[in-house]
Design an enzyme around this catalytic site. Structure first.
Site, PDB file in Angstrom:
ATOM      1  N   ARG A 129       0.042  24.009  -5.966  1.00 44.03           N
ATOM      2  CA  ARG A 129      -1.133  23.877  -7.641  1.00 44.03           C
ATOM      3  C   ARG A 129      -2.064  23.152  -6.548  1.00 44.03           C
ATOM      4  NH1 ARG A 129      -2.024  21.763 -11.632  1.00 44.03           N
ATOM      5  NH2 ARG A 129      -1.647  20.161 -11.242  1.00 44.03           N
TER       6      ARG A 129
ATOM      7  N   ARG B  73     -11.676  23.562 -11.491  1.00 47.91           N
ATOM      8  CA  ARG B  73     -12.584  23.354 -13.061  1.00 47.91           C
ATOM      9  C   ARG B  73     -13.388  23.816 -13.499  1.00 47.91           C
ATOM     10  NH1 ARG B  73     -12.394  17.061 -13.512  1.00 47.91           N
ATOM     11  NH2 ARG B  73     -10.086  16.970 -13.617  1.00 47.91           N
TER      12      ARG B  73
ATOM     13  N   ARG C 180       4.510   7.644   5.840  1.00 49.64           N
ATOM     14  CA  ARG C 180       3.368   7.701   6.518  1.00 49.64           C
ATOM     15  C   ARG C 180       2.722   5.909   5.844  1.00 49.64           C
ATOM     16  NH1 ARG C 180       1.704   9.659  10.780  1.00 49.64           N
ATOM     17  NH2 ARG C 180      -1.166  10.233   9.374  1.00 49.64           N
TER      18      ARG C 180
ATOM     19  N   ARG D  98     -11.392   8.086   4.473  1.00 52.61           N
ATOM     20  CA  ARG D  98     -12.045   7.268   4.079  1.00 52.61           C
ATOM     21  C   ARG D  98     -12.897   6.357   4.014  1.00 52.61           C
ATOM     22  NH1 ARG D  98      -7.331   8.168  -1.572  1.00 52.61           N
ATOM     23  NH2 ARG D  98      -6.096   6.867  -0.356  1.00 52.61           N
TER      24      ARG D  98
ATOM     25  N   GLU E  39      -9.802   3.967   5.676  1.00 53.93           N
ATOM     26  CA  GLU E  39      -8.785   3.715   5.597  1.00 53.93           C
ATOM     27  C   GLU E  39      -8.405   5.358   6.694  1.00 53.93           C
ATOM     28  OE1 GLU E  39      -7.607   3.950   1.620  1.00 53.93           O
ATOM     29  OE2 GLU E  39      -5.820   5.413   2.092  1.00 53.93           O
TER      30      GLU E  39
ATOM     31  N   TYR F 138       6.410   8.736  -4.620  1.00 51.34           N
ATOM     32  CA  TYR F 138       5.164   8.263  -4.514  1.00 51.34           C
ATOM     33  C   TYR F 138       4.895   8.163  -6.359  1.00 51.34           C
ATOM     34  CZ  TYR F 138       0.122   7.728  -4.523  1.00 51.34           C
ATOM     35  OH  TYR F 138      -1.175   7.194  -4.522  1.00 51.34           O
TER      36      TYR F 138
ATOM     37  N   ASP G 247       2.737   6.178  -9.012  1.00 55.18           N
ATOM     38  CA  ASP G 247       1.322   5.879  -9.536  1.00 55.18           C
ATOM     39  C   ASP G 247       1.257   4.769 -10.739  1.00 55.18           C
ATOM     40  OD1 ASP G 247      -1.156   6.826  -8.331  1.00 55.18           O
ATOM     41  OD2 ASP G 247      -0.662   8.381  -9.952  1.00 55.18           O
TER      42      ASP G 247
HETATM   43  P1  FAD Z   1       5.060  -2.631  -4.571  1.00 56.83           P
HETATM   44  O1  FAD Z   1       2.937  -2.498  -4.626  1.00 56.83           O
HETATM   45  O2  FAD Z   1       4.547  -1.893  -2.923  1.00 56.83           O
HETATM   46  O3  FAD Z   1       5.086  -3.242  -4.638  1.00 56.83           O
HETATM   47  C1  FAD Z   1       6.961  -4.280  -3.701  1.00 56.83           C
HETATM   48  C2  FAD Z   1       7.125  -5.516  -3.445  1.00 56.83           C
HETATM   49  O4  FAD Z   1       8.058  -5.965  -2.730  1.00 56.83           O
HETATM   50  C3  FAD Z   1       5.452  -5.726  -2.312  1.00 56.83           C
HETATM   51  O5  FAD Z   1       4.968  -6.683  -2.344  1.00 56.83           O
HETATM   52  C4  FAD Z   1       6.585  -5.854  -0.781  1.00 56.83           C
HETATM   53  O6  FAD Z   1       5.882  -6.652   0.400  1.00 56.83           O
HETATM   54  C5  FAD Z   1       7.933  -6.799  -1.662  1.00 56.83           C
HETATM   55  N1  FAD Z   1       9.037  -6.161  -0.816  1.00 56.83           N
HETATM   56  C6  FAD Z   1       9.756  -5.243  -0.340  1.00 56.83           C
HETATM   57  N2  FAD Z   1      10.445  -5.602   0.598  1.00 56.83           N
HETATM   58  C7  FAD Z   1      10.574  -7.185   0.273  1.00 56.83           C
HETATM   59  C8  FAD Z   1      11.770  -7.761   0.730  1.00 56.83           C
HETATM   60  N3  FAD Z   1      12.838  -7.279   1.216  1.00 56.83           N
HETATM   61  N4  FAD Z   1      11.314  -9.263   0.694  1.00 56.83           N
HETATM   62  C9  FAD Z   1      10.490  -9.876  -0.350  1.00 56.83           C
HETATM   63  N5  FAD Z   1      10.020  -8.757  -0.468  1.00 56.83           N
HETATM   64  C10 FAD Z   1       9.688  -8.137  -0.256  1.00 56.83           C
HETATM   65  N6  FAD Z   1      -1.322   3.857  -8.312  1.00 56.83           N
HETATM   66  C11 FAD Z   1      -2.544   4.571  -9.244  1.00 56.83           C
HETATM   67  O7  FAD Z   1      -1.770   4.711 -10.438  1.00 56.83           O
HETATM   68  N7  FAD Z   1      -3.715   4.481  -8.842  1.00 56.83           N
HETATM   69  C12 FAD Z   1      -4.257   4.704  -7.867  1.00 56.83           C
HETATM   70  O8  FAD Z   1      -5.867   4.673  -7.443  1.00 56.83           O
HETATM   71  C13 FAD Z   1      -3.899   4.307  -7.180  1.00 56.83           C
HETATM   72  N8  FAD Z   1      -3.722   4.379  -5.007  1.00 56.83           N
HETATM   73  C14 FAD Z   1      -2.828   4.166  -4.435  1.00 56.83           C
HETATM   74  C15 FAD Z   1      -3.743   4.247  -3.116  1.00 56.83           C
HETATM   75  C16 FAD Z   1      -3.106   3.665  -1.654  1.00 56.83           C
HETATM   76  C17 FAD Z   1      -3.894   4.221  -0.768  1.00 56.83           C
HETATM   77  C18 FAD Z   1      -1.237   4.113  -1.946  1.00 56.83           C
HETATM   78  C19 FAD Z   1      -0.521   3.378  -1.011  1.00 56.83           C
HETATM   79  C20 FAD Z   1      -0.602   3.678  -3.344  1.00 56.83           C
HETATM   80  C21 FAD Z   1      -1.496   4.108  -4.599  1.00 56.83           C
HETATM   81  N9  FAD Z   1      -0.774   3.998  -6.186  1.00 56.83           N
HETATM   82  C22 FAD Z   1      -2.280   3.790  -6.612  1.00 56.83           C
HETATM   83  C23 FAD Z   1       0.487   3.926  -6.186  1.00 56.83           C
HETATM   84  C24 FAD Z   1       0.474   2.355  -6.588  1.00 56.83           C
HETATM   85  O9  FAD Z   1       0.173   1.177  -4.994  1.00 56.83           O
HETATM   86  C25 FAD Z   1       2.329   2.397  -6.808  1.00 56.83           C
HETATM   87  O10 FAD Z   1       1.930   2.596  -8.006  1.00 56.83           O
HETATM   88  C26 FAD Z   1       2.493   0.258  -7.287  1.00 56.83           C
HETATM   89  O11 FAD Z   1       2.258  -0.643  -6.129  1.00 56.83           O
HETATM   90  C27 FAD Z   1       3.675   0.221  -7.608  1.00 56.83           C
HETATM   91  O12 FAD Z   1       3.776  -1.040  -7.772  1.00 56.83           O
HETATM   92  P2  FAD Z   1       5.615  -1.558  -6.937  1.00 56.83           P
HETATM   93  O13 FAD Z   1       6.184  -2.955  -7.373  1.00 56.83           O
HETATM   94  O14 FAD Z   1       6.781  -0.816  -6.722  1.00 56.83           O
HETATM   95  O15 FAD Z   1       5.598  -1.430  -5.016  1.00 56.83           O
HETATM   96  N1  UDP Z   2      -6.624  16.270   0.178  1.00 53.92           N
HETATM   97  C1  UDP Z   2      -7.557  17.159   0.807  1.00 53.92           C
HETATM   98  N2  UDP Z   2      -8.968  16.701   0.907  1.00 53.92           N
HETATM   99  C2  UDP Z   2      -9.378  15.646  -0.244  1.00 53.92           C
HETATM  100  C3  UDP Z   2      -8.523  15.134  -0.834  1.00 53.92           C
HETATM  101  C4  UDP Z   2      -7.227  15.036  -0.629  1.00 53.92           C
HETATM  102  O1  UDP Z   2      -7.600  17.740   1.403  1.00 53.92           O
HETATM  103  O2  UDP Z   2     -10.561  15.064  -0.064  1.00 53.92           O
HETATM  104  C5  UDP Z   2      -5.409  16.358  -0.032  1.00 53.92           C
HETATM  105  C6  UDP Z   2      -4.479  15.929   0.445  1.00 53.92           C
HETATM  106  O3  UDP Z   2      -3.631  16.134   1.287  1.00 53.92           O
HETATM  107  C7  UDP Z   2      -4.057  14.500  -0.241  1.00 53.92           C
HETATM  108  C8  UDP Z   2      -3.918  15.430  -1.276  1.00 53.92           C
HETATM  109  O4  UDP Z   2      -4.530  15.971  -1.351  1.00 53.92           O
HETATM  110  O5  UDP Z   2      -2.862  14.385   0.324  1.00 53.92           O
HETATM  111  C9  UDP Z   2      -3.738  13.785  -1.946  1.00 53.92           C
HETATM  112  O6  UDP Z   2      -4.888  12.815  -1.962  1.00 53.92           O
HETATM  113  P1  UDP Z   2      -5.399  11.987  -2.907  1.00 53.92           P
HETATM  114  O7  UDP Z   2      -6.480  11.505  -2.539  1.00 53.92           O
HETATM  115  O8  UDP Z   2      -5.477  13.064  -4.610  1.00 53.92           O
HETATM  116  O9  UDP Z   2      -4.153  11.130  -3.500  1.00 53.92           O
HETATM  117  P2  UDP Z   2      -3.554   9.958  -2.196  1.00 53.92           P
HETATM  118  O10 UDP Z   2      -3.964   9.971  -1.004  1.00 53.92           O
HETATM  119  O11 UDP Z   2      -4.372   8.746  -2.819  1.00 53.92           O
HETATM  120  O12 UDP Z   2      -2.122   9.467  -3.077  1.00 53.92           O
END
Ligand code: FAD
Ligand code: UDP
Length: 368
Positions: free
Chosen positions: A173, A177, A250, A282, A302, A350, A352
């Site tokens: 999908r 918009r 990844r 980005r 990044e 994944y 949020d």
């Molecule tokens: P984590 O934050 O990964 O916490 C797990 C913790 O466990 C870590 O601190 C780690 O070090 C610890 N740990 C792991 N193994 C061990 C071990 N063996 N011993 C002790 N400690 C350990 N969500 C949004 O809602 N909005 C966003 O804009 C957004 N942007 C994102 C951008 C990126 C690049 C990424 C990767 C994620 C993004 N997310 C976003 C998702 C968000 O990061 C997660 O929803 C959230 O952090 C999940 O929390 P968690 O506790 O499950 O995991």
């Molecule tokens: N994506 C894309 N172009 C962009 C931004 C995102 O094609 O400019 C696609 C890409 O496949 C990416 C997915 O949308 O893996 C989700 O991206 P988004 O930035 O929404 O999520 P994030 O990577 O922050 O989890």
């Protein structure tokens, strides 16, 4: 003697919410965290009075009123609305795909002109009935212009493979918009915690014993004896000694730069670079998350990265083979009544931030 009711492995948002609820209900909790700080991926580092999202841009957004009210009990949120831009060969486009994007691409002014143009673009690919890969799927959904300029390069960088070798399901999908609305998230509630995410984590963990720089796997035999129950939020396959094989991820690499010669580098918090030739996906300029007026600025490049053990596992690769493997580990997890598994790494999903909060609350309720 067992000193704790719960050992919580990992101080990310999931572990912190669970620990908070358990502590609030009189349970004795110990949180161990392998990194040198709490908060997992939402951790911020203050540089030149700017909250730097060290592990990638994090924007809180949700439709879940309970979750929104919950986090607002600990910290207030600003009115930040995510509206990223995409840069491609010297031109900027608004995201998500909306009337502004269509105007920038094709000069169209009205929704009906935009719809007609989109239909024309899709026309060339109407014959594809069952898309065999992401490229075919995307072309069928949006045609050449959007795919070539805004999707192909970014997606291939992000996943480290040509789009013709990526599964179609990744983009079943594509939201279009037909209004001039650059709000990336279709969420009722959105914002950034005033003063950064650490305030949220610190408030959740207040009064709870936390040991950082402590990896569960360094002394598993000991940690398994300190509490009646363990909540594990680390990698699921690692918990089971990779017995059936390792799950794929990844990874990402972040390059942070403090610029003292400008107070405004790009005028927006997030700019995506959608060309394949540009190695990063980005650039994030952190002060804009908080409408900052500091005299300098901090930006983060990044870069997508191949995952290998020892690197941070940022994105699960939820293809069929990995999902099958994950299901086997989840069956093993279900056999362990005194070990709870939660969070993005243990769920291999994944999630949020709002999902992390909601599912941690749900897990806690299942305990009472
Ligand atoms: P984590 O934050 O990964 O916490 C797990 C913790 O466990 C870590 O601190 C780690 O070090 C610890 N740990 C792991 N193994 C061990 C071990 N063996 N011993 C002790 N400690 C350990 N969500 C949004 O809602 N909005 C966003 O804009 C957004 N942007 C994102 C951008 C990126 C690049 C990424 C990767 C994620 C993004 N997310 C976003 C998702 C968000 O990061 C997660 O929803 C959230 O952090 C999940 O929390 P968690 O506790 O499950 O995991
Ligand atoms: N994506 C894309 N172009 C962009 C931004 C995102 O094609 O400019 C696609 C890409 O496949 C990416 C997915 O949308 O893996 C989700 O991206 P988004 O930035 O929404 O999520 P994030 O990577 O922050 O989890």
């Amino acid at each position: 003697m067992i000193a704790y009711d719960y050992l919580i492995v990992g101080s990310g948002l999931f572990g912190a919410v669970f620990a908070h609820e358990a502590h609030r209900h009189g349970k004795r909790c110990l949180v161990i965290e392998k990194r040198g700080h709490t908060g997992g991926n939402i951790y911020c580092q203050e540089v030149a009075d700017i909250q730097v999202h060290l592990y990638g841009a994090h924007i809180f957004h949700t439709n879940n009123r309970e979750v929104w009210d919950y986090v607002n009990r600990f910290v207030s949120f600003n009115r930040y609305t995510n509206s990223p831009l995409a840069y491609h060969h010297g031109k900027l486009y608004n995201l998500p795909f909306n009337m502004n994007t269509f105007y920038q691409l094709w000069g169209v002014h009205t929704p009906s002109q935009a719809q007609a143009k989109l239909e024309e673009q899709r026309g060339a690919y109407r014959h594809i009935e069952h898309p065999a890969n992401l490229e075919e799927q995307a072309l069928k959904l949006c045609g050449d212009d959007i795919y070539q300029r805004l999707i192909k390069g970014y997606t291939e960088k992000q996943w480290g493979r040509p789009a013709t070798e990526l599964p179609a399901f990744i983009i079943r999908r594509l939201p279009f918009r037909f209004t001039f609305d650059n709000n990336y998230f279709n969420a009722l509630y959105q914002g950034i915690p005033a003063g950064g995410y650490n305030r949220l984590i610190d408030a959740l963990l207040e009064g709870i014993e936390v040991r950082t720089d402590t990896d569960y796997f360094d002394d598993r035999a000991h940690w398994d004896t300190v509490a009646h129950k363990v909540l594990f939020t680390g990698c699921l396959d690692q918990y089971f000694h990779y017995e059936h094989g390792a799950l794929d991820y990844r990874s990402l690499r972040f390059e942070h730069r403090h610029l003292t010669d400008t107070d405004n580098f790009q005028g927006n918090a997030v700019v995506n670079y959608t060309e394949r030739e540009v190695p990063y996906t980005r650039i994030v300029e952190h002060k804009h998350f908080e409408f900052g007026t500091q005299p300098s600025t901090v930006i983060t490049y990044e870069y997508p990265d191949n995952y290998s053990r020892g690197k941070e596992a940022y994105y699960p690769v939820n293809d069929e083979a990995n999902n099958r493997l994950c299901a086997r580990y989840k069956e093993m997890a279900a056999q362990l009544p005194d070990v709870l598994f939660g969070g993005r790494l243990a769920q291999y999903a994944y999630t949020d931030m709002d999902d992390a909060v909601a599912s941690a609350l749900k897990l806690w309720r299942s305990q009472t």
